[in-house]
Design a protein around this motif. Structure first.
Motif, short mmCIF file in Angstrom:
data_model
loop_
_atom_site.label_atom_id
_atom_site.label_comp_id
_atom_site.label_asym_id
_atom_site.label_seq_id
_atom_site.Cartn_x
_atom_site.Cartn_y
_atom_site.Cartn_z
N GLN A 85 56.07 -58.13 23.05
CA GLN A 85 55.44 -59.04 24.01
C GLN A 85 54.78 -60.19 23.28
N ILE A 86 54.50 -61.25 24.05
CA ILE A 86 53.82 -62.42 23.47
C ILE A 86 52.50 -62.64 24.20
N ARG A 87 51.47 -62.89 23.44
CA ARG A 87 50.23 -63.41 24.03
C ARG A 87 50.05 -64.81 23.47
N VAL A 88 49.87 -65.78 24.35
CA VAL A 88 49.69 -67.16 23.87
C VAL A 88 48.21 -67.50 23.96
N ARG A 89 47.75 -68.14 22.89
CA ARG A 89 46.31 -68.47 22.84
C ARG A 89 46.14 -69.96 22.59
N SER A 90 45.28 -70.57 23.39
CA SER A 90 44.92 -71.98 23.15
C SER A 90 43.50 -72.00 22.58
N GLY A 91 42.49 -71.84 23.46
CA GLY A 91 41.10 -71.88 22.97
C GLY A 91 40.47 -70.51 22.77
N GLY A 92 41.14 -69.44 23.21
CA GLY A 92 40.64 -68.08 22.98
C GLY A 92 39.44 -67.69 23.83
N HIS A 93 39.15 -68.44 24.92
CA HIS A 93 37.94 -68.16 25.70
C HIS A 93 38.17 -67.17 26.84
N ASP A 94 39.35 -66.59 26.92
CA ASP A 94 39.60 -65.64 28.01
C ASP A 94 38.52 -64.56 28.03
N TYR A 95 37.90 -64.37 29.20
CA TYR A 95 36.76 -63.44 29.30
C TYR A 95 37.16 -62.01 28.96
N GLU A 96 38.41 -61.64 29.28
CA GLU A 96 38.82 -60.25 29.07
C GLU A 96 39.76 -60.12 27.87
N GLY A 97 39.82 -61.16 27.06
CA GLY A 97 40.57 -61.08 25.80
C GLY A 97 42.08 -61.04 25.96
N LEU A 98 42.60 -61.49 27.12
CA LEU A 98 44.04 -61.35 27.35
C LEU A 98 44.90 -62.24 26.45
N SER A 99 44.30 -63.23 25.79
CA SER A 99 45.11 -64.09 24.92
C SER A 99 45.23 -63.52 23.50
N PHE A 100 44.52 -62.43 23.22
CA PHE A 100 44.64 -61.91 21.84
C PHE A 100 44.67 -60.39 21.75
N LEU A 101 44.66 -59.69 22.87
CA LEU A 101 44.74 -58.22 22.85
C LEU A 101 45.86 -57.79 23.79
N CYS A 102 46.50 -56.66 23.45
CA CYS A 102 47.59 -56.19 24.31
C CYS A 102 47.79 -54.71 23.99
N PRO A 103 48.01 -53.87 25.02
CA PRO A 103 48.16 -52.43 24.75
C PRO A 103 49.50 -52.04 24.14
N THR A 104 50.50 -52.93 24.17
CA THR A 104 51.82 -52.60 23.59
C THR A 104 52.13 -53.59 22.46
N PRO A 105 53.11 -53.25 21.56
CA PRO A 105 53.37 -54.11 20.40
C PRO A 105 53.61 -55.57 20.79
N PHE A 106 52.92 -56.46 20.09
CA PHE A 106 53.00 -57.87 20.51
C PHE A 106 52.70 -58.80 19.35
N ILE A 107 53.01 -60.07 19.59
CA ILE A 107 52.64 -61.12 18.64
C ILE A 107 51.75 -62.12 19.38
N ILE A 108 50.94 -62.83 18.61
CA ILE A 108 50.17 -63.93 19.21
C ILE A 108 50.81 -65.24 18.78
N ILE A 109 51.02 -66.13 19.73
CA ILE A 109 51.36 -67.50 19.38
C ILE A 109 50.08 -68.30 19.59
N ASP A 110 49.49 -68.72 18.49
CA ASP A 110 48.23 -69.44 18.56
C ASP A 110 48.50 -70.94 18.40
N LEU A 111 48.08 -71.71 19.41
CA LEU A 111 48.45 -73.14 19.44
C LEU A 111 47.44 -74.03 18.71
N MET A 112 46.78 -73.46 17.69
CA MET A 112 45.74 -74.24 16.99
C MET A 112 46.28 -75.52 16.35
N ASN A 113 47.59 -75.59 16.10
CA ASN A 113 48.15 -76.81 15.50
C ASN A 113 48.76 -77.75 16.55
#
Ligand code: FDA
Length: 511
Positions: A85-113
């Protein structure tokens, strides 16, 4: 970076061989063995509640920080191929951490660039990439024009990607609506790795990503926005009143007034508990306002519409709109504008938040019950943001965000705590859930509505990839009311197998 895990190796092989997207010269992959993994993972994570109390099993196998859209396209295709699975993160402010946590194997695509911003004052538009912050956007606008602004949130470190796709509101809401109301184009990468602009994605998908939450539909790279006009000089004020100074009567009156005020005037209320001058614990309501004009126009307006507050000329401060963004973010007057570019997150804390919409004024007795509960806790806040004005003129179905005419104000409840730990969290969670139960008779009903960007998993969560319409509807109608149905239709069309999913993503009827 070091990569010992076969899944990670397979992933990177897939990226480099099949899609030729692995540029060895610049590091964009970070595995748990990389020395930078942990600092990147936690860098923009706002809610500290998720830092220590989360099992590392919920951490990503890989964090990717792409520079080029081709790397994102390849990452989507490789994730699909390898069942990640993919979690995409822009500013990381999601209250429940959905942009950086996941119960199944996943990668984060972080748009910091992905943080470029191009302001075009000639046609009063701008393109802004999702990984930029709203502070960077405000700063970039101010470098090009002192008569333009943008109606988005108050905290400068909030990311464009999550904020715009969930709605986004701040002090310009009554004059210009939400951030999402002012988006005129976007680039998105869909589940098949195609880069689509508004024309190519079609009006259904373009409608969905403006308030329906981007994470259900793809990865939004950038947004074209309409800049809005602001006067050269605006006025701000903050008037704090404790219960002893008549806060109950004033908040009660504010409910009848704030939504009807002139559109140039936004007066919100922040409730917190404080020590009074006599060192007694009490509750304080701060009336915190932006006026799009000068003091000489504001004071007669306030004295006519809300004389009970007793606004005096000396309570008011004139400044430019950009300076007002610093004021509302809590920076001292006279701070340099460059603080808007600072990624240091001012409000990082352990917290839990919930939201409501109020359609009829809460009686004084109801307010007093809130104050009583406030005195049981330490770091608690209620923020009441008035609606009305432009919000009344936009149809509920215009974009997925449905909270328009008929709402007096939005309430956000927040509890924060300093020391992390499961036992400690439980006590505070119990408190805020009990306050939310208490509020039931006083807030919107059928559905009891909530704001997507104040994400609250207590409202309900999906049951995995095959979540049914009725399971999703439990939380979905609270955020989207009647628009939930259309969101499901769009989702079922553009991502039928429900690849882009999380605990509160729009379900597909074909998964
Ligand atoms: P983050 O990166 O965590 O993303 C949030 C969600 O959007 C996740 O599901 C993520 O996967 C998805 N997403 C992010 N980027 C995406 C992309 N490019 N494509 C697709 N999906 C994407 N709100 C408000 O309206 N007014 C306000 O004044 C404030 N103030 C505020 C202050 C503070 C301190 C916090 C923590 C939060 C707020 N918010 C707010 C709420 C804020 O709008 C909300 O948390 C946003 O979703 C944050 O967006 P980020 O990109 O920072 O979050």
């Amino acid at each position: 970076c070091t990569n010992s895990n076969p899944i990670q190796e397979n992933f990177m092989n897939c990226m480099s061989t099949e899609f030729n997207a692995y540029t060895k010269s610049v590091q964009i992959f970070f595995t748990p063995n990389s020395s930078l993994y942990s600092s990147i993972l936690h860098s923009t994570q706002q809610n500290l509640r998720w830092v220590n109390s989360t099992s590392t099993n919920n951490y990503p196998l890989l964090i990717i920080t792409p520079f080029h859209e081709s790397e994102i396209q390849a990452a989507i295709l490789c994730s699909k191929k390898l069942g990640l699975q993919i979690r995409v993160r822009s500013g990381g402010h999601d209250y429940e951490g959905l942009s950086f946590l996941c119960p199944t194997p996943f990668i984060i695509i972080d748009l910091m660039n992905f943080r470029a911003i191009e302001i075009k004052t000639e046609d009063e538009t701008a393109w802004v990439q999702s990984g930029a912050t709203i502070g960077e956007l405000y700063y970039a606008i101010s470098k090009k024009s002192n008569v333009h602004g943008f109606p988005a949130g108050l905290c400068p470190t909030v990311g464009i990607g999550g904020h715009f796709s969930g709605g986004g509101f701040g002090t310009l809401l009554r004059k210009y609506g939400l951030a999402a109301d002012n988006i005129i184009d976007a680039f998105l990468i869909d589940v098949n790795g195609r880069v689509l602009d508004r024309e190519k994605m079609g009006e259904g998908l373009f409608w969905a990503i403006r308030g329906g939450g981007g994470a259900s539909f793809g990865i939004i790279l950038s947004w074209k926005i309409k800049l809005v006009r602001v006067p050269l000089t605006v006025t701000v004020f903050t008037i704090p009143k404790t219960i002893e100074e008549g806060a109950t009567k004033l908040v009660h009156q504010w409910q009848y007034t704030a939504e009807k005020l002139n559109e140039d005037l936004f007066v919100r209320v922040i409730i917190q508990n404080v020590n009074s001058s006599a060192n007694i614990r009490t509750v304080q309501a701060s009336f915190n306002a932006l006026f799009l004009g000068r003091i000489d126009r504001l004071t007669p307006l306030m004295n006519k519409s809300f004389p009970e507050l007793g606004l005096r000329v000396e309570d008011c401060i004139e400044m430019s709109w950009i300076e007002s963004t610093l004021y509302f973010a809590g920076f001292p007057i006279g701070s340099s504008l460059e603080v808007l570019l600072d990624k240091t997150q001012l409000y990082k804390a352990n917290f839990k938040a919930k939201s409501d919409y109020v359609t009829e004024a809460i009686p004084k007795g109801g307010l007093e019950g809130i104050w009583k509960r406030f005195l049981e806790e330490e770091l608690v806040f209620i923020i009441m943001d008035p609606y009305g004005g432009k919000m009344n003129k936009i149809l509920e179905s215009e974009i997925p965000f449905p909270h328009r005419k008929g709402n007096l104000y939005n309430i956000q409840y927040l509890v924060k705590w300093e020391v992390n730990g499961v036992g400690i969290s439980k006590k505070h969670l119990k408190w805020i859930r009990s306050l939310h139960r208490y509020m039931k008779p006083y807030v919107s009903k059928y559905p009891r509505a909530a704001y997507l960007n104040y994400r609250d998993l207590d409202l309900g969560t999906n049951k995995g990839v095959n979540t049914s319409y009725s399971e999703g509807r439990i939380w979905g109608i609270k955020y989207f009311k009647g628009n939930f149905k259309r969101l499901v239709q769009v989702k079922s069309k553009v991502d039928p197998l429900n690849f882009f999913r999380n605990e509160q993503s729009i379900p597909s009827m074909h998964a």
